[in-house]
Design a protein around this motif. Structure first.
Motif, mmCIF file in Angstrom:
data_model
loop_
_atom_site.group_PDB
_atom_site.id
_atom_site.type_symbol
_atom_site.label_atom_id
_atom_site.label_comp_id
_atom_site.label_asym_id
_atom_site.label_seq_id
_atom_site.Cartn_x
_atom_site.Cartn_y
_atom_site.Cartn_z
ATOM 1 N N ILE A 219 -0.559 -2.878 6.529
ATOM 2 C CA ILE A 219 0.244 -1.956 5.720
ATOM 3 C C ILE A 219 -0.477 -0.616 5.551
ATOM 4 O O ILE A 219 0.166 0.434 5.442
ATOM 5 N N LYS A 228 8.046 -2.284 6.155
ATOM 6 C CA LYS A 228 6.859 -3.070 6.514
ATOM 7 C C LYS A 228 6.178 -3.609 5.265
ATOM 8 O O LYS A 228 5.829 -4.791 5.189
ATOM 9 N N ILE A 229 5.994 -2.739 4.265
ATOM 10 C CA ILE A 229 5.331 -3.167 3.026
ATOM 11 C C ILE A 229 6.160 -4.246 2.327
ATOM 12 O O ILE A 229 5.624 -5.241 1.834
ATOM 13 N N ILE A 247 -1.725 -5.676 -2.532
ATOM 14 C CA ILE A 247 -0.794 -4.817 -1.792
ATOM 15 C C ILE A 247 -0.321 -3.670 -2.682
ATOM 16 O O ILE A 247 -0.240 -2.511 -2.250
#
Length: 333
Positions: A219, A228-229, A247
């Motif tokens: 990421i 994507k994240i 994240i």
């Protein structure tokens, strides 16, 4: 069948007439020949039987395991023959997945033949190999096959193995995983339990740090790619809950854009309420946790706009929860 004479008599009997499922009985015959009485002439018969297998035959390599010691190239020759028949005659010859797991080392050195045979089987059987062990055996020899396999699955609408966490046994697999993830993400239109999760199901403890590091690096390569994240968050929620906060911090500490923050699926699309729990409270609690993680990270003024947004969001959900409570009091369940 304890003597060569008996073997020859039974073979002559089988060949004396045409009858239903003759190839089945021929295979049972080969299976029954002890290794001490095996001969080259019967290898030729075995291959001839393979040439005559009818459409949609289930072929069990295990029946011929006792021939491997004396004739180690037999399975490779069978793969070549079946591949050719499938291609030219457009028929289906179906294998058990154990051929690519238990008997993989008996399939020879021709990797192209093994790859072709594996792809044929996933085309023929929806649940050919849920464990992915056979696929991983191939990838260990050629890492690039992971991407070729993935593209074939998506292009032909085939089933992806349910578990591919064995992929982490390969020390350099990260380099191949990136284009595979990019491809899967490009084909993904939903955000809940995608095939990306399959690479992280029940990972061996000794590979967890590598797997986690891969997700965070993946990421970090493009923090503007909210899809994507979001999908990496889905993996974290389902397989690696410890990664969710990491994240979040990776994003807000490096690229604290409110507009992009709003696009990311921080919350699962599935929210369950029961008893006296109200949806407003559930959502408020979730966003309060997100806010707390950011505040505890002490990232300073650069996250101010995101924190203000979260406080507003929390208040909105708390107000909704109050309304839910009033409605329940007035109107009942």
């Amino acid at each position: 069948m304890t003597t060569e004479e008996n073997i020859n008599k039974i073979w002559a009997l089988i060949q004396s007439s045409n009858f239903e499922k003759k190839t089945y009985w021929e295979l049972r015959f080969y299976e029954s020949i002890p290794s001490s009485l095996q001969s080259k002439s019967y290898i030729d018969h075995i291959l001839e039987t393979v040439k005559n297998l009818p459409n949609y035959t289930y072929f069990y390599f295990g029946q011929l395991v006792n021939w491997q010691k004396n004739y180690p190239t037999l399975f490779e020759k069978i793969l070549i023959l079946t591949n050719e028949r499938i291609k030219v005659e457009n028929i289906k010859i179906v294998f058990l997945s154990s051929i690519f797991r238990v008997h993989y080392t008996s399939l020879g050195k021709n990797l192209s033949t093994i790859k072709e045979a594996y792809l044929n089987q996933i085309r023929f059987q929806n649940s050919f190999e849920s464990s992915g062990e056979g696929l991983i055996n191939i990838i260990k020899q050629d890492n690039s096959f992971l991407l070729d396999f993935t593209k074939t699955v998506y292009q032909e609408d085939l089933n992806f193995p349910h578990k591919l966490s064995g992929i982490w046994e390969i020390s350099t697999i990260e380099k191949q995983l990136e284009p595979v993830f990019d491809f899967i993400i490009s084909k993904t239109t939903w955000y809940n339990k995608t095939n990306l999760n399959n690479f992280f199901v029940n990972i061996d403890l000794k590979y967890l740090k590598r797997a986690d590091a891969f997700i965070l690096k993946y990421i970090s390569n493009d923090l503007t790619n909210t899809k994507k994240i979001s999908l990496m968050l889905d993996i974290a929620r389902n397989q690696r809950k410890q990664l969710v906060d990491k994240i979040l911090i990776t994003f807000v500490s490096s690229y604290p854009s409110l507009s992009l923050f709003k696009e990311i699926r921080w919350q699962s699309s599935t929210t369950i309420s029961s008893g006296n729990t109200f949806f407003g409270d559930i959502h408020a609690s979730f966003w309060q946790k997100i806010l707390s993680v950011i505040e505890n990270a002490d990232l300073g003024y650069k996250t101010l706009e995101i924190k203000q947004y979260l406080r507003k969001k929390i208040k909105e959900y708390l107000d909704k929860a109050d309304k839910e409570r009033r409605d329940k009091f007035i109107f009942g369940d």
